[in-house]
Structure formats: structure tokens, C-alpha cells
Design an enzyme around this catalytic site. Structure first.
Site, PDB file in Angstrom:
ATOM      1  N   LYS A  29       0.022  -9.496  -2.673  1.00  0.00           N
ATOM      2  CA  LYS A  29      -0.415  -9.788  -4.040  1.00  0.00           C
ATOM      3  C   LYS A  29      -1.082 -11.162  -4.112  1.00  0.00           C
ATOM      4  CE  LYS A  29       2.063  -8.401  -7.511  1.00  0.00           C
ATOM      5  NZ  LYS A  29       3.134  -8.250  -8.520  1.00  0.00           N
ATOM      6  N   GLU A  35       4.407 -13.641   6.552  1.00  0.00           N
ATOM      7  CA  GLU A  35       4.353 -12.638   7.611  1.00  0.00           C
ATOM      8  C   GLU A  35       3.053 -11.842   7.546  1.00  0.00           C
ATOM      9  OE1 GLU A  35       8.741 -12.831   6.230  1.00  0.00           O
ATOM     10  OE2 GLU A  35       6.754 -12.939   5.319  1.00  0.00           O
ATOM     11  N   GLY A  84       7.702  -4.961  -5.892  1.00  0.00           N
ATOM     12  CA  GLY A  84       7.297  -4.558  -4.550  1.00  0.00           C
ATOM     13  C   GLY A  84       7.916  -3.259  -4.087  1.00  0.00           C
ATOM     14  N   ARG A  85       9.208  -3.099  -4.288  1.00  0.00           N
ATOM     15  CA  ARG A  85       9.894  -1.903  -3.804  1.00  0.00           C
ATOM     16  C   ARG A  85       9.616  -0.677  -4.680  1.00  0.00           C
ATOM     17  NH1 ARG A  85      13.077  -5.801  -5.559  1.00  0.00           N
ATOM     18  NH2 ARG A  85      14.545  -5.509  -7.285  1.00  0.00           N
ATOM     19  N   HIS A  98      25.527  14.236  15.999  1.00  0.00           N
ATOM     20  CA  HIS A  98      25.955  13.886  17.362  1.00  0.00           C
ATOM     21  C   HIS A  98      26.071  12.370  17.507  1.00  0.00           C
ATOM     22  CE1 HIS A  98      25.407  18.016  18.901  1.00  0.00           C
ATOM     23  NE2 HIS A  98      24.520  18.073  17.914  1.00  0.00           N
ATOM     24  N   LYS A 125      13.412 -17.859   3.231  1.00  0.00           N
ATOM     25  CA  LYS A 125      11.978 -18.151   3.343  1.00  0.00           C
ATOM     26  C   LYS A 125      11.718 -19.654   3.240  1.00  0.00           C
ATOM     27  CE  LYS A 125      10.125 -13.842   1.385  1.00  0.00           C
ATOM     28  NZ  LYS A 125       9.299 -13.304   0.270  1.00  0.00           N
TER      29      LYS A 125
END
Length: 556
Positions: free
Chosen positions: A218, A224, A280-281, A397, A517
Site C-alpha cells: 500500500k 520485506e 490486509g488479511r 497419518h 518491526k
């Protein structure tokens, strides 16, 4: 994230444990604590059909939960007492229910039809949403058809999405989930981790003149994402003869920062915006989903939006007792706060949904992993459980042993489909047989007497006894389509919202990601400095930095 400068008006609610319905649920829990699902099904032979709910093509069988009709009645009463209906209406009206950032929460606007009207600060945002969708559709058509050419005139064959968090998890999940519908002549890769390995492996077998990058940030300053974007820029330019002008044909941006986008070398005509009222999510239905639209086409993308909208309308209008997302959210509250369940397993019996549990981890835990209420008071009850899971039958499993016979109660959501997208012989029948068998085994188990009657030696009986009484939901639809994926996503989004309203927390901020951060920004120059820097950290952190300075620069 931005800090609200003026304290917003917040309705101060009675502390959750002091509410009458909460106290009634505590009393009710005591009567349910030792009640076994075997007894509940024996006393009500019609329970399996009666405690099944279907809406907009999604079926929820919640009969294998440790509940009675009274449990549901009390949970719905708690939701009403907590203002869930008012909260739903406030969200859909565009009110600023993200109180710590003073923002509206309108992922529902991203999938609203063109004729809808949803206002933020007096402006109907739906036309803007569809303008961006149309921009995305036009771009996707040009790339998919070959009309868009790279710097050397070659057709784009490879797409690399660069983002992190919601700018990565949603697109990755959707690409994997809808791979059946994707353009198979193109290669799609996703880069999120600042670890250089992520980028190196993503582009190892790609040619720069056939590769297009989507950079999703944004602000166009995310550490990152921009580290990876700049590495991608250097890689692309190097592969295109060192011509920086090539960036305009091999990079597009999902951002709102036109100045930084232009500075990077991207034509701002190829910048796709989104808005502060999209968290964001919750953003994969926005321009963040550009890679998804490139993979599956605009028609399928709009079908996904329509599926989510159908669940939105169901959540907005259905009575709480007949409301799929509300019921799922309330059941989570029931297990977390009364049975002390610490985790929820999400178990899709569909290989295409292999990344769905990882997507839900951010949606659920970043939303509701909070320790204070909306008005800043410390909570005295548990909030979000840990969500996790893997596709069936692989998990059977692996970790199912713990769910069946471990000491922890782990409510589980089983997701399955009546029809396979890839019918091969008996595969799908075997897959569904395992779904139904697992939920049956979890609910009813196997008594010591049943084990003995099979001729098992007495010393082995305890090891082969299954307590049962392990709760589960079964969620089913006809087949995994873009529309159905949209429904599943919205189903969990609104379940998360329901939980947050009950717990009286802000499900739409994420201040917990900030501290690390900030500290990382302080440590970066301490690692990179040529001179020995003063280290003001604790002794552990200082020692780690010193060790890295000494050993990390040595040649491998």
C-alpha cells in the site's frame, strides 16, 4: 498502521464474565461437561439431521458438537446481549468499527454488486471498487491474451507476485485452491519472505524477458516487500540488457503511493489502488487479488466475489440462530472459554485447499489475538485459539493421533465436497469415506468393552480405547468452484467477526506486529555497520548480534 489522534467514542459494555447470559452458560457448561456425544445421539435419534444447516449452497453439520438446544439458545442470547446484530449493521453501514485506527471495515464492499451503495464519510465507495475491478479485468485480459508484451516484444509467460502478509497469503491460497481453473500456459510464483532463498528459488528457472512482477504494498515502503521488489528489479534489468526503461513493461504495482511507484520505474497507469478500509488479511478480493485474476480470468474472479457476497447477505440478514458464520463463531467461543480449548483444527479434504489453513491462521489469529477490549480494559477470558491444519487424508497419518487420543480437546472443522474436480476411479469415494469415518470416530470413539469384545488382550485394551466426545463440524458443498471458495472465505471472515464482538475486542487492528518491526529497524544498521556499533540491547540480543557480525560475514 496509523494511530488515531482523537479518542473515538466507544460504547462501554458490561464486562463479559459479569453478563447474565455468560453466567448462565457457566452453569450450563457444568451440566454439559461430562455429557457424552453417544448419549446425546442416543437420546435424540434425529439429531444428525436436525442440527444441520444449509444456506447459499453450503452445508454445516454441527450435530457432533458437545451442545444441546439449550446451548444454542444461550449462545444466541449472548450474541444478542453482546450487540452482534448491531455490530453487523454498523460494519455494513461503513461505520468506523476499527476503533484504534478510526477506520471503516468494508471488505464486504469489495464484493458488493455495482448497484449497491455503501458509504464511507458520506461517499458511496462501490463505484470505486468496480472501477478498480474493471481496470484489473482489462489488464488481465491483455496479459492473458498476449496483447501485453514485454520489453523485447515477447509474450509474458511468468507472473511473480511480491507481497507479504495479506498481500501474499490470500493470493497464494487462491491460486492453489483454484488451480483447476487457472491459465496453464503461464507460470505463477509468489515471493514474500525477506530470506533471499525465497526470491532465488522463485526465479531460478525463469527468463526475464517473459516475466512480469506484481509488487503489492500500500505504501510502497514495506521492508520485506520492497527489499524483494528491488532485488527483482535488479534481476529483471540485468536479464534485459541493463535497460532500466524495461521496468515499465515488467512491473506493475498494487499501491496507493504514486510517487514511490513512479520512482521505482512503474507506469502509474499500471498502479492498482485499494483503500484504508480494507485490512490486509481481508484484501484478497481487492486489487491484491490481481495475480488471482491473471490466473483464473476476470469471469471466475467475479464468481468468487459473488460467492462471498452471498455469504455476506446471509450473515447480514439471517436470524442468528440460523446464521452459519454466527453459529460457527459462537461454537468457537463455547469451546475456548468454557472447555478451555486452545486450538482449532481446519481439515480440508480437498488437495486444492492445502494452503487454506495457513490463510486462516492470519485471518483468525491476527484478528482476534488481543488481550484488551475495545475500550482498553484487560480481558479476563481467553480470546483467539490457535488455528492450524493440513489436508486430509495426509493428516490422518500425522497429527490425528493427538486429536483422537491426546489429552487436549481440539475442535475440528472438516471441509469436503460431494464431487471431485478430478474424478479418478474410487478416489473420491475413499476420500469422503475417510471424512465421515473420522468425524464418527472422534464423536463416538471406542469403549474398553468394545475393544475387549474384539479379543484384545487386557494389557492392550487401554491403548486401543478411544474416549470419543471430540467435537467437529462438517462443512460441505457440491464442488470447489471460484464461487464456493468465496463462500468459504466469507464464512470464516464473519465467524471471526462474531467471536470478536462477543469478546468485545477490535478484530481489525494488528498492533502486535509493530514492535518487532521497530526493533528490526534498529538492529539492521548494527549488523551492517563497518565500525563496531554500541549495542544497547539485553545481553542475549547483544551477544547474538556480535556473533553474527563475527561469523556471518565469513565466506561460505
Amino acid at each position: 498502521m496509523t494511530t488515531t489522534t482523537r479518542r473515538p467514542k466507544i460504547q462501554r459494555r458490561t464486562t463479559l464474565p459479569r453478563r447474565q447470559t455468560w453466567k448462565a452458560l457457566q452453569t450450563h457448561y457444568k451440566s454439559m461437561q461430562s455429557m457424552h456425544l453417544r448419549t446425546l445421539f442416543t437420546e435424540d435419534p434425529q439429531r444428525g439431521g436436525r442440527m444441520t444447516m444449509e444456506a447459499v449452497g453450503v452445508l454445516l453439520d454441527y450435530s457432533k458438537n458437545r451442545i444441546t438446544d439449550e446451548t444454542i439458545r444461550l449462545l444466541v442470547e449472548l450474541a444478542e446481549e453482546s450487540g452482534l446484530r448491531e455490530g453487523i449493521e454498523a460494519m455494513f453501514r461503513g461505520e468506523k468499527i476499527n476503533v484504534t485506527e478510526n477506520r471503516a471495515v468494508l471488505h464486504v464492499a469489495l464484493r458488493a454488486p455495482r448497484e449497491a451503495s455503501i458509504t464511507v464519510d458520506g461517499e458511496n465507495v462501490v463505484p470505486k471498487v468496480h472501477a478498480v475491478l474493471d481496470q484489473m479485468a482489462g489488464f488481465a485480459h491483455r496479459v492473458r491474451s498476449g496483447e501485453w508484451k514485454g520489453h523485447t516484444g515477447k509474450r509474458i509467460k511468468n507472473l511473480v507476485n511480491i507481497g507479504i502478509g495479506g498481500s501474499d497469503l490470500g493470493p497464494v491460497m487462491a491460486y492453489e485452491a483454484l488451480k483447476y481453473y487457472s491459465e496453464r500456459t503461464m507460470t505463477f510464483r509468489f515471493v514474500s519472505n525477506v530470506d533471499g532463498t525465497d526470491f532465488a528459488e522463485a526465479v531460478r528457472d525463469l527468463q526475464a524477458d517473459e516475466t512480469l512482477f506484481i509488487v503489492s504494498s500500500k505504501t510502497f515502503t514495506t521492508l520485506e516487500t520492497m527489499t524483494n521488489a528491488n532485488t527483482a528489479r535488479a534481476w529483471s534489468i540485468a536479464g534485459l540488457g541493463g535497460d532500466a526503461a524495461s521496468v515499465a513493461k515488467h512491473f506493475v504495482a498494487v499501491s496507493t503511493n504514486a510517487a514511490e511507484v513512479a520512482k521505482f520505474g512503474i507506469d502509474t497507469a499500471n498502479m492498482f489502488p485499494f483503500w484504508d478500509w480494507v485490512g490486509g488479511r481481508y484484501s484478497m478480493f481487492s486489487a491484491i487479488g490481481l495475480s488471482t485474476m491473471l490466473a483464473i480470468g476476470s469471469e471466475h474472479f467475479r464468481a468468487m466475489l459473488n460467492g462471498a457476497h452471498q455469504i455476506d447477505e446471509h450473515f447480514r440478514t439471517a436470524p442468528l440462530a440460523d446464521n452459519l458464520p454466527a453459529l460457527m463463531g459462537l461454537l468457537t467461543v463455547w469451546y475456548v472459554d468454557f472447555f478451555d480449548a486452545e486450538t482449532v483444527a481446519v481439515l480440508p479434504y480437498e488437495q486444492y485447499l492445502k494452503r487454506f489453513p495457513a490463510y486462516l491462521q492470519q485471518l483468525t489469529m491476527e484478528s482476534n489475538g488481543k488481550h484488551v477490549t475495545v475500550d482498553g480494559r484487560e480481558v479476563s477470558y481467553d480470546t483467539s485459539p490457535v488455528y492450524w491444519g493440513e489436508p486430509g487424508t495426509n493428516g490422518q497419518h500425522s497429527f490425528y493421533q493427538l486429536i483422537h487420543q491426546g489429552t487436549r480437546l481440539i475442535p475440528s472443522d472438516f471441509i469436503a465436497f460431494h464431487q471431485s474436480l478430478n474424478p479418478l476411479g474410487r478416489h473420491h469415494e475413499l476420500l469422503l469415506a475417510n471424512v465421515f469415518a473420522q468425524t464418527e470416530a472422534l464423536a463416538f470413539g471406542k469403549t474398553a468393552e468394545e475393544v475387549k469384545n474384539e479379543g484384545t488382550p487386557n494389557w492392550l485394551v487401554p491403548h486401543r480405547t478411544f474416549e470419543g466426545n471430540r467435537p467437529s463440524n462438517t462443512i460441505m458443498a457440491d464442488r470447489l468452484t471460484p464461487e464456493v471458495l468465496g463462500k468459504l472465505i466469507a464464512l470464516y471472515e464473519h465467524s471471526v467477526f462474531t467471536q470478536g464482538v462477543i469478546w468485545n475486542i477490535d478484530s481489525f487492528d494488528q498492533w502486535g506486529v509493530e514492535l518487532g518491526k521497530v526493533l528490526a529497524q534498529r538492529i539492521i544498521p548494527e549488523l551492517e555497520s563497518k565500525e563496531e556499533p554500541p549495542l544497547p540491547h539485553d545481553s542475549s540480543t547483544n551477544n547474538l548480534i556480535l556473533r553474527q557480525r563475527a561469523r556471518g560475514r565469513s565466506k561460505t
